[in-house]
Design a protein around this motif. Structure first.
Motif, mmCIF file in Angstrom:
data_model
loop_
_atom_site.group_PDB
_atom_site.id
_atom_site.type_symbol
_atom_site.label_atom_id
_atom_site.label_comp_id
_atom_site.label_asym_id
_atom_site.label_seq_id
_atom_site.Cartn_x
_atom_site.Cartn_y
_atom_site.Cartn_z
ATOM 1 N N LEU A 197 9.188 22.673 10.810
ATOM 2 C CA LEU A 197 8.293 22.232 9.744
ATOM 3 C C LEU A 197 8.922 22.533 8.390
ATOM 4 N N ARG A 198 9.028 21.494 7.559
ATOM 5 C CA ARG A 198 9.642 21.631 6.237
ATOM 6 C C ARG A 198 8.811 20.877 5.221
ATOM 7 N N ALA A 199 8.425 21.539 4.156
ATOM 8 C CA ALA A 199 7.478 20.955 3.193
ATOM 9 C C ALA A 199 8.154 20.561 1.886
ATOM 10 N N PHE A 200 7.650 19.498 1.285
ATOM 11 C CA PHE A 200 8.019 19.169 -0.082
ATOM 12 C C PHE A 200 7.227 20.072 -1.028
ATOM 13 N N ASP A 201 7.749 20.289 -2.226
ATOM 14 C CA ASP A 201 7.066 21.133 -3.204
ATOM 15 C C ASP A 201 5.699 20.537 -3.555
ATOM 16 N N LEU A 202 4.720 21.412 -3.722
ATOM 17 C CA LEU A 202 3.369 20.952 -4.043
ATOM 18 C C LEU A 202 3.329 20.142 -5.329
ATOM 19 N N GLU B 76 0.826 -1.206 0.000
ATOM 20 C CA GLU B 76 0.000 0.000 0.000
ATOM 21 C C GLU B 76 0.862 1.259 0.000
ATOM 22 N N PRO B 77 0.441 2.282 -0.735
ATOM 23 C CA PRO B 77 1.253 3.494 -0.868
ATOM 24 C C PRO B 77 1.153 4.428 0.334
ATOM 25 N N ILE B 78 2.286 5.062 0.646
ATOM 26 C CA ILE B 78 2.376 6.082 1.690
ATOM 27 C C ILE B 78 3.004 7.316 1.063
ATOM 28 N N VAL B 79 2.475 8.472 1.388
ATOM 29 C CA VAL B 79 3.035 9.723 0.873
ATOM 30 C C VAL B 79 3.350 10.652 2.038
ATOM 31 N N GLN B 80 4.507 11.264 1.977
ATOM 32 C CA GLN B 80 4.908 12.266 2.961
ATOM 33 C C GLN B 80 4.934 13.620 2.249
ATOM 34 N N THR B 81 4.103 14.546 2.682
ATOM 35 C CA THR B 81 4.060 15.857 2.021
ATOM 36 C C THR B 81 4.909 16.895 2.737
ATOM 37 N N MET B 82 5.251 16.615 4.015
ATOM 38 C CA MET B 82 6.101 17.526 4.786
ATOM 39 C C MET B 82 6.752 16.761 5.924
ATOM 40 N N ARG C 248 5.520 18.382 -6.686
ATOM 41 C CA ARG C 248 6.095 17.051 -6.464
ATOM 42 C C ARG C 248 5.079 16.134 -5.798
ATOM 43 N N VAL C 249 4.383 16.635 -4.762
ATOM 44 C CA VAL C 249 3.374 15.843 -4.065
ATOM 45 C C VAL C 249 2.273 15.419 -5.037
ATOM 46 N N PHE C 250 1.815 16.364 -5.847
ATOM 47 C CA PHE C 250 0.761 16.055 -6.825
ATOM 48 C C PHE C 250 1.248 14.994 -7.808
ATOM 49 N N ALA C 251 2.496 15.149 -8.264
ATOM 50 C CA ALA C 251 3.044 14.214 -9.246
ATOM 51 C C ALA C 251 3.171 12.814 -8.649
ATOM 52 N N GLU C 252 3.500 12.723 -7.356
ATOM 53 C CA GLU C 252 3.618 11.413 -6.717
ATOM 54 C C GLU C 252 2.269 10.695 -6.678
ATOM 55 N N ILE C 253 1.219 11.416 -6.329
ATOM 56 C CA ILE C 253 -0.107 10.803 -6.269
ATOM 57 C C ILE C 253 -0.543 10.337 -7.653
ATOM 58 N N GLN C 254 -0.280 11.156 -8.657
ATOM 59 C CA GLN C 254 -0.602 10.767 -10.031
ATOM 60 C C GLN C 254 0.230 9.569 -10.471
ATOM 61 N N TYR C 255 1.468 9.526 -10.027
ATOM 62 C CA TYR C 255 2.371 8.430 -10.389
ATOM 63 C C TYR C 255 1.919 7.114 -9.757
ATOM 64 N N ILE C 256 1.434 7.200 -8.522
ATOM 65 C CA ILE C 256 1.048 5.999 -7.784
ATOM 66 C C ILE C 256 -0.185 5.333 -8.398
ATOM 67 N N ARG C 257 -1.166 6.126 -8.790
ATOM 68 C CA ARG C 257 -2.479 5.582 -9.163
ATOM 69 C C ARG C 257 -2.420 4.427 -10.165
ATOM 70 N N PRO C 258 -1.771 4.565 -11.329
ATOM 71 C CA PRO C 258 -1.789 3.447 -12.278
ATOM 72 C C PRO C 258 -0.889 2.278 -11.866
ATOM 73 N N ARG C 259 -0.132 2.440 -10.792
ATOM 74 C CA ARG C 259 0.835 1.417 -10.392
ATOM 75 C C ARG C 259 0.419 0.653 -9.142
ATOM 76 N N THR C 260 -0.739 1.001 -8.573
ATOM 77 C CA THR C 260 -1.190 0.321 -7.361
ATOM 78 C C THR C 260 -2.562 -0.302 -7.555
ATOM 79 N N SER C 261 -2.783 -1.408 -6.855
ATOM 80 C CA SER C 261 -4.108 -2.034 -6.852
ATOM 81 C C SER C 261 -4.879 -1.649 -5.594
ATOM 82 N N SER C 262 -4.233 -0.889 -4.705
ATOM 83 C CA SER C 262 -4.863 -0.491 -3.453
ATOM 84 C C SER C 262 -5.712 0.756 -3.651
ATOM 85 N N SER C 263 -6.814 0.834 -2.910
ATOM 86 C CA SER C 263 -7.639 2.045 -2.944
ATOM 87 C C SER C 263 -7.280 2.978 -1.793
ATOM 88 N N TYR C 264 -6.361 2.519 -0.920
ATOM 89 C CA TYR C 264 -5.975 3.301 0.251
ATOM 90 C C TYR C 264 -4.748 4.164 -0.049
#
Length: 667
Positions: free
Chosen positions: A214-219, A188-194, A221-237
């Protein structure tokens, strides 16, 4: 340079626990490849695959990530590695490493098969270590390495200075392809945005001062990671690791909007697990509203005792504001949750239960009660804290964190606080029993609306849990057996030492027995709610509670009507012959009840009954279709039902057909 990075997980219970991608070591790999593009790096989750690779192609350096669910596993495989080839340099980091010099010294002493310990974030220290090795060919005993802890030639610990990294300097492990294999294999995918947490709770691994910035990743980049994950995972979580989602205000609102829009357009994520910021701001409320339908609005207190709160350095939202946020969430149809932890310094049984009852009165949808655990990486687990608070502890198995690897039984253990200067073991058992009935009624939200209804009608609905906890179940055959079995299991799961627990586990595995499932509150909630007889007997006890609270016949009949014709038909029993749709009738005005537009029984009673239709949630239909029919009543399946389905899915949705023909639906 050949480098292996191992964020191992257990595979001994027929699955992977936890079944998430190895994000921690993926960050190390991503940054290391930026600094040393010539490096050959392989990531591992599976212990057997890891050791086979070590023997097939010897690495120069192995980095282990030690988490509370895999710390013993990492230790055991460091021993295996050193036995195979003592010249391989072994490194350990992760949340189980406490950022206190004396504790790190103890850790090195207790774990001599680790050459290097890295507290805090590991990207820069790990590459500093590699630079040191590249220059000297080995670890030079008396040379401190920035960000690392090693032993000098005199046996004393050397600790290099440390500074937190800028997340913008760390390439994305997703976009770099480091996690593709794991997504394809069903992790299952995990994303860290900050990164960072501004609070210093002494029971949390994020309480370190060096983690406070508090230190943030670029927005983008975060958006691109979520888009990248979707076609590569079978999880809905999707899991967000941010400790305080919303603390960065408008920036985090943008993240929430993107996730919600992406979910609507693509179906991913279907469910989001996230921690909202401890101090609720307008930005947090906007995020919760935007993400409605994907997750719950959690406002956790951990304790409502002001003296205890100060002792553990906890920051909580003001209670009056908490109630205000609950009302806002209810008006917006957003489910809410909160939790308390028993075992903090100065906590008492009376004060703890009083706090839980106060939360019940507040109207929050879901309340969870947990026992305090001590584990490496938190301040309360240090030797000084143990002595200061006179902690007494016992050990139990965590959820499926064990296995047999190359003939060796390796397991993780939960160290549970069962006594301190303000409570003893009997107090612990009292809270354990109370917590079980809280789980049945509020933790899974079965009786949340019922208790709220009683309170609104002027009755002490918050006393339901205490009544159930103190009831004499010897007079109730099957239900009494379930409650007795629960208490036996609650006592029996605890061992005086980790060694005794290890021996118990070994004996079971030696004779081919499966260790018991460990989420007792969930398992025994299922044993009550999923079986017709125990469910019927439980409802009968609840009716006795009603009778103890009022002699008013009108109120009694209304509450009995609710139990029999609104609550009972809604409960999903996960039985094979269970219908998708159930119909019944009630004299209660359900729209008024749902919208809290009543102040007395007369406001809710109808002249003619409404026809009610209850339907299974679509996700529950899909879940049931995948359930193994032969194991439907097993402890493992019951545990998975509750672990994999949020409370609002455990109840049928309600469609109301009024006597006048008007229809309405509610979640």
């Amino acid at each position: 340079m050949i480098i292996y990075l191992a964020e191992l997980l257990h595979t001994g219970a027929g699955g992977r626990t936890p079944n998430t991608v190895p994000l921690a070591v993926a960050y190390i790999a991503s940054y290391t490849m930026k600094v040393f593009p010539e490096a050959e790096i392989t990531l591992f989750r599976n212990p057997d695959e890891f050791m086979a690779a070590v023997r097939k192609r010897r690495p120069g350096v192995i980095g282990f990530s030690a988490q509370l669910w895999s710390e013993n596993l990492a230790r055991a495989y460091a021993v295996k590695v050193k036995k195979y080839d003592p010249t391989i340099i072994t490194v350990v980091g992760g949340s189980s490493i406490e950022d206190i010099t004396v504790e790190i010294d103890r850790y090195l002493e207790a774990n001599p098969d680790f050459d290097v310990v890295i507290p805090n974030e590991g990207e820069i220290p790990f590459t500093n270590l590699l630079s040191h090795i590249k220059e000297h060919g080995r670890i030079i005993g008396d040379t401190p390495i920035t960000g690392c802890c090693t032993r000098g030639s005199d046996g004393k610990m050397l600790r290099g200075s440390y500074a937190p990294p800028d997340p913008k300097e760390i390439p994305s492990p997703y976009l770099g392809g480091f996690l593709d294999r794991f997504l394809a294999e069903g992790y299952e995918p995990i994303v860290q945005t900050m990164r960072g947490c501004p609070y210093s709770c002494s029971f949390c691994v994020s309480g370190s001062p060096l983690w406070s910035k508090l230190r943030a990743f670029d927005l983008e980049r975060v958006f691109a990671e979520i888009q990248y994950i979707r076609p590569r995972t079978s999880s809905s979580y999707l899991i967000l690791t941010d400790e305080n989602f919303g603390v960065l205000k408008e920036r985090d609102v943008h993240v929430a909007r993107f996730i919600a829009d992406h979910s609507k357009k693509t179906g991913f994520p279907g469910h989001l697990y996230y921690y909202s910021a401890k101090i609720v701001t307008p930005s947090v409320l906007e995020i919760v509203n935007v993400l409605n339908g994907l997750g719950m609005f959690g406002i956790s207190f951990q304790t409502l005792d002001e003296n205890v709160r100060k002792e553990i350095h906890r920051v909580n939202v003001k209670y009056a504001k908490f109630e205000e946020y609950l009302n806002w969430a209810k008006s917006s149809g957003i489910p809410t949750s909160t939790e308390l932890i028993f075992g903090f310094p100065g906590e008492t049984v009376a004060g703890y239960i009083e706090g839980l009852e106060r939360l019940i009165v507040s109207g929050v949808d879901q309340i969870n009660s947990y026992n305090l655990r001590l584990f490496n990486g938190i301040d309360l687990a240090t030797q000084d804290s143990r002595a200061k608070y006179q902690y007494k502890t016992k050990f139990r198995l965590p959820e499926r964190n064990f296995g047999i690897y190359e003939g060796d039984t390796i397991a993780e253990f939960e160290e549970i606080v069962t006594g301190a200067h303000s409570f003893d073991y009997n107090d612990y058992l009292t809270v354990r029993r109370y917590g079980f009935f809280l789980e049945v009624c509020s933790g899974r939200s079965y009786f949340t609306q019922f208790m709220r209804l009683m309170i609104k009608l002027g009755l002490r609905g918050e006393k339901l849990i205490a009544y159930l906890s103190g009831y004499d179940y010897s007079r109730v055959s099957e239900l009494g057996l379930v409650v007795a079995q629960y208490m036996t299991a609650a006592r029996g799961e605890l061992f005086e030492t980790a060694e005794a627990l290890q021996e118990y586990l070994q004996r079971m595995l030696d004779v081919g027995q499966e260790p018991p499932e460990v989420k007792l509150n969930l398992i025994y909630t299922g044993k009550i709610m999923f079986q017709p007889t125990t469910r019927e007997q439980f409802f009968a006890v609840v009716k006795r509670f009603i009778e103890s609270q009022t002699s008013d016949e009108k109120l009694r009949n209304l509450l009995f009507d609710y139990l029999d014709n609104i609550l009972l038909p809604r409960i999903v029993t996960f039985s094979s012959g269970e219908p998708d749709v159930v119909e019944t009738c009630s004299n209660i005005d359900l729209p008024r009840l749902e919208n809290d537009r009543f102040s007395s029984a007369d406001d809710l009673l109808l002249q003619r009954p409404d026809r009610l239709v209850f339907e299974l949630h679509p996700e529950i239909r899909r879940f049931k279709a995948k359930m193994p029919a032969s194991e439907a009543g097993s402890d493992a399946v019951i545990q998975d039902i509750f672990m994999k389905n949020p409370p609002f899915r455990l109840m049928r949705s309600r469609a109301v057909q009024t006597a006048s023909g008007i229809s309405m639906k509610s979640a």
